[in-house]
Design an enzyme around this catalytic site. Structure first.
Site, PDB file in Angstrom:
ATOM      1  N   LEU A 196      33.943   9.506  -4.919  1.00 10.09           N
ATOM      2  CA  LEU A 196      33.049  10.652  -4.750  1.00 10.09           C
ATOM      3  C   LEU A 196      31.754  10.437  -5.530  1.00 10.09           C
ATOM      4  O   LEU A 196      31.771   9.860  -6.629  1.00 10.09           O
ATOM      5  CB  LEU A 196      33.729  11.924  -5.249  1.00 10.09           C
ATOM      6  N   GLY A 222      38.052   8.202  -5.117  1.00 12.89           N
ATOM      7  CA  GLY A 222      37.910   8.625  -3.715  1.00 12.89           C
ATOM      8  C   GLY A 222      37.904   7.445  -2.763  1.00 12.89           C
ATOM      9  O   GLY A 222      38.348   7.564  -1.619  1.00 12.89           O
ATOM     10  N   ASN A 241      41.063   6.444 -11.400  1.00  7.59           N
ATOM     11  CA  ASN A 241      40.677   6.452 -12.817  1.00  7.59           C
ATOM     12  C   ASN A 241      40.246   7.830 -13.306  1.00  7.59           C
ATOM     13  O   ASN A 241      39.758   7.970 -14.434  1.00  7.59           O
ATOM     14  CB  ASN A 241      39.519   5.461 -13.034  1.00  7.59           C
ATOM     15  N   GLU A 242      40.423   8.875 -12.500  1.00 10.30           N
ATOM     16  CA  GLU A 242      39.828  10.181 -12.816  1.00 10.30           C
ATOM     17  C   GLU A 242      40.126  10.709 -14.208  1.00 10.30           C
ATOM     18  O   GLU A 242      39.237  11.199 -14.899  1.00 10.30           O
ATOM     19  CB  GLU A 242      40.278  11.234 -11.782  1.00 10.30           C
TER      20      GLU A 242
HETATM   21  C1  LIG Z   1      39.463  10.118   3.545  1.00 11.53           C
HETATM   22  C2  LIG Z   1      38.449  10.417   2.653  1.00 11.53           C
HETATM   23  C3  LIG Z   1      38.824  10.633   1.267  1.00 11.53           C
HETATM   24  C4  LIG Z   1      37.886  11.588   0.710  1.00 11.53           C
HETATM   25  C5  LIG Z   1      37.846  11.488  -0.710  1.00 11.53           C
HETATM   26  C6  LIG Z   1      38.730  12.432  -1.328  1.00 11.53           C
HETATM   27  C7  LIG Z   1      38.586  12.239  -2.734  1.00 11.53           C
HETATM   28  C8  LIG Z   1      39.480  13.047  -3.546  1.00 11.53           C
HETATM   29  C9  LIG Z   1      39.948  12.121  -4.584  1.00 11.53           C
HETATM   30  C10 LIG Z   1      40.171  12.713  -5.846  1.00 11.53           C
HETATM   31  C11 LIG Z   1      38.983  12.973  -6.710  1.00 11.53           C
HETATM   32  C12 LIG Z   1      38.094  11.836  -6.732  1.00 11.53           C
HETATM   33  C13 LIG Z   1      37.121  11.799  -7.618  1.00 11.53           C
HETATM   34  C14 LIG Z   1      36.168  10.706  -7.582  1.00 11.53           C
HETATM   35  O1  LIG Z   1      36.121   9.893  -6.709  1.00 11.53           O
HETATM   36  S1  LIG Z   1      35.044  10.703  -8.871  1.00 11.53           S
HETATM   37  C15 LIG Z   1      34.242   9.143  -8.759  1.00 11.53           C
HETATM   38  C16 LIG Z   1      35.030   8.133  -9.506  1.00 11.53           C
HETATM   39  N1  LIG Z   1      34.443   6.851  -9.366  1.00 11.53           N
HETATM   40  C17 LIG Z   1      34.262   6.044 -10.386  1.00 11.53           C
HETATM   41  O2  LIG Z   1      34.570   6.335 -11.515  1.00 11.53           O
HETATM   42  C18 LIG Z   1      33.598   4.718 -10.094  1.00 11.53           C
HETATM   43  C19 LIG Z   1      32.426   4.506 -10.958  1.00 11.53           C
HETATM   44  N2  LIG Z   1      31.737   3.304 -10.579  1.00 11.53           N
HETATM   45  C20 LIG Z   1      32.153   2.067 -10.931  1.00 11.53           C
HETATM   46  O3  LIG Z   1      33.183   1.877 -11.534  1.00 11.53           O
HETATM   47  C21 LIG Z   1      31.283   0.936 -10.529  1.00 11.53           C
HETATM   48  O4  LIG Z   1      30.037   1.470 -10.152  1.00 11.53           O
HETATM   49  C22 LIG Z   1      31.816   0.079  -9.389  1.00 11.53           C
HETATM   50  C23 LIG Z   1      33.036  -0.726  -9.840  1.00 11.53           C
HETATM   51  C24 LIG Z   1      32.178   0.922  -8.153  1.00 11.53           C
HETATM   52  C25 LIG Z   1      30.701  -0.927  -8.964  1.00 11.53           C
HETATM   53  O5  LIG Z   1      30.266  -1.637 -10.107  1.00 11.53           O
HETATM   54  P1  LIG Z   1      28.845  -2.352 -10.100  1.00 11.53           P
HETATM   55  O6  LIG Z   1      28.737  -3.072 -11.405  1.00 11.53           O
HETATM   56  O7  LIG Z   1      28.669  -3.122  -8.848  1.00 11.53           O
HETATM   57  O8  LIG Z   1      27.788  -1.164  -9.996  1.00 11.53           O
HETATM   58  P2  LIG Z   1      27.258  -0.226 -11.178  1.00 11.53           P
HETATM   59  O9  LIG Z   1      28.373   0.292 -11.982  1.00 11.53           O
HETATM   60  O10 LIG Z   1      26.154  -0.920 -11.895  1.00 11.53           O
HETATM   61  O11 LIG Z   1      26.683   1.016 -10.343  1.00 11.53           O
HETATM   62  C26 LIG Z   1      25.476   0.932  -9.591  1.00 11.53           C
HETATM   63  C27 LIG Z   1      24.825   2.284  -9.575  1.00 11.53           C
HETATM   64  O12 LIG Z   1      25.675   3.205  -8.888  1.00 11.53           O
HETATM   65  C28 LIG Z   1      25.947   4.339  -9.709  1.00 11.53           C
HETATM   66  N3  LIG Z   1      27.299   4.833  -9.408  1.00 11.53           N
HETATM   67  C29 LIG Z   1      28.436   4.135  -9.508  1.00 11.53           C
HETATM   68  N4  LIG Z   1      29.486   4.877  -9.123  1.00 11.53           N
HETATM   69  C30 LIG Z   1      28.985   6.079  -8.761  1.00 11.53           C
HETATM   70  C31 LIG Z   1      29.577   7.284  -8.276  1.00 11.53           C
HETATM   71  N5  LIG Z   1      30.909   7.417  -8.055  1.00 11.53           N
HETATM   72  N6  LIG Z   1      28.779   8.331  -8.012  1.00 11.53           N
HETATM   73  C32 LIG Z   1      27.440   8.238  -8.209  1.00 11.53           C
HETATM   74  N7  LIG Z   1      26.811   7.120  -8.685  1.00 11.53           N
HETATM   75  C33 LIG Z   1      27.584   6.051  -8.948  1.00 11.53           C
HETATM   76  C34 LIG Z   1      25.817   3.795 -11.108  1.00 11.53           C
HETATM   77  O13 LIG Z   1      25.600   4.849 -12.013  1.00 11.53           O
HETATM   78  C35 LIG Z   1      24.630   2.857 -10.983  1.00 11.53           C
HETATM   79  O14 LIG Z   1      23.469   3.689 -10.944  1.00 11.53           O
HETATM   80  P3  LIG Z   1      22.047   3.107 -11.427  1.00 11.53           P
HETATM   81  O15 LIG Z   1      21.681   2.029 -10.455  1.00 11.53           O
HETATM   82  O16 LIG Z   1      21.130   4.288 -11.345  1.00 11.53           O
HETATM   83  O17 LIG Z   1      22.244   2.596 -12.826  1.00 11.53           O
END
Ligand SMILES: CCCCCCCCCCC/C=C/C(=O)SCCNC(=O)CCNC(=O)[C@H](O)C(C)(C)COP(=O)(O)OP(=O)(O)OC[C@H]1O[C@@H](n2cnc3c(N)ncnc32)[C@H](O)[C@@H]1OP(=O)(O)O
Length: 329
Positions: free
Chosen positions: A135, A180, A204-205
């Site tokens: 998400l 997500g 990882n939430e």
């Molecule tokens: C059928 C459909 C299903 C629908 C979904 C239902 C969902 C319900 C599930 C339950 C609740 C779920 C909650 C969530 O999903 S909360 C989000 C959790 N996600 C994370 O914690 C992931 C965080 N990100 C990372 O770990 C890494 O970014 C990743 C491994 C994905 C990639 O690493 P990489 O080194 O390639 O990239 P960066 O970390 O440098 O990130 C680049 C830029 O992107 C921004 N970013 C990353 N993740 C998110 C995100 N989830 N939302 C918004 N922005 C994100 C990050 O900040 C960097 O930004 P900048 O370029 O500005 O620095």
């Protein structure tokens, strides 16, 4: 009268949806749906009109600019001769599931679902190293209550659309897929992941203070069992591909450059099964979970809004966002 009005809204919006394949259509659709009650009604009714008994959508400024991008967040390649559509997620940089992405996704899946010649859907990523970052945290941070509601409605809808799809759905997981992103792949019928130890998948939430919704727990339990779900969700675990395979979170690992080809080959096998028998069986397996989730949908919404808007939750999300951004700098 109200019922009539809402059915007119729905008919108009559905007719509109079926033509919403160009960018200006999508922008107009978002404007039409700005009234959130129409959005909610439309999305819920779209999911209830299908067949076979399935339940029938500074750093902050940088991220906001990204989310407001009008370029398509999905590319769908549909091969009429095989009946298979490949959906490439292309929401840079990490395919986060933003409101814009979710809306586009629901429209695309609905269109494929309505096209009887489309029998299979492969979901994959155009972004390097990432399937989906889950998400979009920007849609959960510092927003108004109505915006949280609109976002969560779209999250619920996306899950329902994918989980209850009549099509064979295969996730070709060619990068990391936390939270997500993991649930999205768990909603598919089969998961093939790139065998690259740098990639991770899981939930990882809790590590940053968020609790997954009950339907996420339900869906995960049906796949990896109670104990693995408990450990994963409580500890906020992300697994490398081989550990994910061990607990059944993914079905198959293949070299990175063979993920899509393997998904295509696997799809051929699945499509060799007579459609009606496979569909009825899928419905038999998934309907109890869907029914259960539908019955608590509104309660889930209230729970989400109340949880996400809490000061303490917002503070933790803010800290997590800063941490994600600092990681690069
Ligand atoms: C059928 C459909 C299903 C629908 C979904 C239902 C969902 C319900 C599930 C339950 C609740 C779920 C909650 C969530 O999903 S909360 C989000 C959790 N996600 C994370 O914690 C992931 C965080 N990100 C990372 O770990 C890494 O970014 C990743 C491994 C994905 C990639 O690493 P990489 O080194 O390639 O990239 P960066 O970390 O440098 O990130 C680049 C830029 O992107 C921004 N970013 C990353 N993740 C998110 C995100 N989830 N939302 C918004 N922005 C994100 C990050 O900040 C960097 O930004 P900048 O370029 O500005 O620095």
């Amino acid at each position: 009268m109200d019922a009539y009005k809402s059915s007119v809204d729905f008919a108009e919006a559905t007719a509109f949806l079926s033509h919403a394949c160009y960018e200006q259509d999508k922008m107009a659709l978002r404007a039409t749906l700005k009234n959130k009650s129409i959005l909610s009604g439309l999305l819920s009714r779209l999911s209830s009109c299908s067949s076979h008994g399935r339940v029938c959508v500074s750093p902050v400024l940088v991220a906001q600019r990204r989310n407001n991008s009008t370029s398509p967040k999905l590319k769908v390649d549909f091969n009429q001769s095989t009946g298979v559509a490949v959906m490439h997620m292309q929401n840079p940089p990490v395919n986060s599931l933003s409101l814009g992405f979710l809306t586009e996704f629901c429209i695309a899946v609905e269109k494929l679902e309505m096209d009887k010649s489309c029998r299979g859907l492969i979901l994959t990523s155009s972004q390097p190293k990432v399937f989906s970052a889950g998400l979009d945290i920007m849609d959960m941070y510092g927003k108004k209550l109505e915006q949280y509601e609109e976002f969560w409605r779209a999250v619920q809808e996306m899950w329902l659309k994918l989980y209850s799809s009549n099509m064979v759905t295969i996730a070709a997981i060619n990068g990391s897929s936390p939270a997500g992103g993991c649930l999205m792949s768990l909603s598919c019928d089969y998961r093939i992941m790139a065998d690259n130890p740098r990639y991770s998948i899981g939930f990882n939430e809790t590590q940053f203070g968020i609790v997954v919704p009950v339907w996420c727990k339900e869906a995960m339990t049906t796949i990896v069992g109670h104990r693995n779900t408990e450990l994963t969700l409580e500890l906020g675990l992300l697994y490398n591909p081989s550990d994910a395979l061990k607990i059944g979170l993914v079905d198959q690992l293949v070299p990175e450059d063979q993920v899509l080809a393997t998904a295509t080959k696997t799809m051929t096998k699945w499509l060799a099964i007579p459609d009606h028998a496979r569909r009825i069986t899928k419905s038999m397996m998934r309907k109890p979970t869907i029914d259960k989730i539908m019955s608590i949908r509104e309660a889930d919404m209230q729970q989400y809004i109340s949880f996400i808007s809490k000061d303490s939750t917002q503070k933790m999300l803010g800290t997590y966002l800063e941490m994600l951004k600092k990681k690069r700098g």
